[in-house]
Design a protein around this motif. Sequence first.
Motif, PDB file in Angstrom:
ATOM      1  N   GLY A  16       0.798  -1.209   0.000  1.00 20.42           N
ATOM      2  CA  GLY A  16       0.000   0.000   0.000  1.00 20.42           C
ATOM      3  C   GLY A  16       0.834   1.262   0.000  1.00 20.42           C
ATOM      4  N   SER A  17       0.134   2.386   0.120  1.00 22.75           N
ATOM      5  CA  SER A  17       0.773   3.696   0.053  1.00 22.75           C
ATOM      6  C   SER A  17       0.318   4.583   1.202  1.00 22.75           C
ATOM      7  CB  SER A  17       0.442   4.392  -1.276  1.00 22.75           C
ATOM      8  OG  SER A  17       0.905   3.664  -2.387  1.00 22.75           O
ATOM      9  N   ARG A  19       1.019   8.938   2.518  1.00 20.80           N
ATOM     10  CA  ARG A  19       1.626  10.244   2.231  1.00 20.80           C
ATOM     11  C   ARG A  19       1.796  10.997   3.538  1.00 20.80           C
ATOM     12  NH1 ARG A  19       2.149  14.045  -2.033  1.00 20.80           N
ATOM     13  NH2 ARG A  19       1.677  16.195  -1.462  1.00 20.80           N
ATOM     14  N   ARG A  66      10.768   3.919  -4.529  1.00 22.32           N
ATOM     15  CA  ARG A  66       9.451   3.687  -3.914  1.00 22.32           C
ATOM     16  C   ARG A  66       8.895   4.957  -3.266  1.00 22.32           C
ATOM     17  NH1 ARG A  66       9.036   0.379   0.362  1.00 22.32           N
ATOM     18  NH2 ARG A  66      11.183   0.737   1.083  1.00 22.32           N
ATOM     19  N   PHE A  67       9.771   5.761  -2.717  1.00 25.17           N
ATOM     20  CA  PHE A  67       9.366   6.980  -2.009  1.00 25.17           C
ATOM     21  C   PHE A  67       9.756   8.205  -2.830  1.00 25.17           C
ATOM     22  CE2 PHE A  67       9.679   5.263   2.645  1.00 25.17           C
ATOM     23  CZ  PHE A  67       8.880   4.187   2.290  1.00 25.17           C
ATOM     24  N   THR A  68       8.937   9.247  -2.720  1.00 24.20           N
ATOM     25  CA  THR A  68       9.219  10.502  -3.400  1.00 24.20           C
ATOM     26  C   THR A  68       9.011  11.660  -2.439  1.00 24.20           C
ATOM     27  OG1 THR A  68       8.473   9.585  -5.519  1.00 24.20           O
ATOM     28  CG2 THR A  68       8.661  11.978  -5.354  1.00 24.20           C
ATOM     29  N   GLN A  81       5.732  10.891  -0.323  1.00 24.58           N
ATOM     30  CA  GLN A  81       4.842   9.894  -0.896  1.00 24.58           C
ATOM     31  C   GLN A  81       5.527   8.545  -0.818  1.00 24.58           C
ATOM     32  OE1 GLN A  81       1.638  10.211  -2.098  1.00 24.58           O
ATOM     33  NE2 GLN A  81       1.694   7.972  -2.243  1.00 24.58           N
ATOM     34  N   ASN A  83       5.208   4.594  -1.569  1.00 27.33           N
ATOM     35  CA  ASN A  83       4.513   3.550  -2.319  1.00 27.33           C
ATOM     36  C   ASN A  83       5.189   2.203  -2.093  1.00 27.33           C
ATOM     37  OD1 ASN A  83       2.812   5.541  -3.443  1.00 27.33           O
ATOM     38  ND2 ASN A  83       4.226   5.878  -5.153  1.00 27.33           N
ATOM     39  N   SER A  84       4.479   1.160  -2.432  1.00 24.82           N
ATOM     40  CA  SER A  84       5.016  -0.208  -2.313  1.00 24.82           C
ATOM     41  C   SER A  84       5.603  -0.448  -0.923  1.00 24.82           C
ATOM     42  CB  SER A  84       6.078  -0.454  -3.391  1.00 24.82           C
ATOM     43  OG  SER A  84       5.543  -0.283  -4.685  1.00 24.82           O
TER      44      SER A  84
END
Length: 115
Positions: A16-17, A19, A66-68, A81, A83-84
């Motif tokens: 999942g994700s 933020r 995976r992350f931003t 953000q 993700n994964s």
Amino acid sequence: QVQLVESGGGLVQAGGSLRLSCAASGSIGSINAMGWYRRAPGKQRDLVAVITSGGSTNYGDSVKGRFTISRDNAKNTVHLQMNSLNPEDTAVYYCGLHTSWGSYWGQGTQVTVSS
């Protein structure tokens, strides 16, 4: 006095994700960079991601791809953000603000990833 308000942590299933957001306020001065760090149980605090005032970014090896991280300079806000997500990402995540006057830390927000 500098205040860092973090939000967005919680419980998510693997894959999942989430933020995360952090807003800085107060007598900040000149911001050099803002970032996110994490401390897993029994481990030291590690870099997750950092972004400079010029927009340069640096990521921890385990989150690359995976992350931003992003930043709104006008609002002194930084976002992460994620993700994964996997269970190894479970930790308390801290916002860090690095200024010409010193570094400041948020109280932390818990991120828990279930398998």
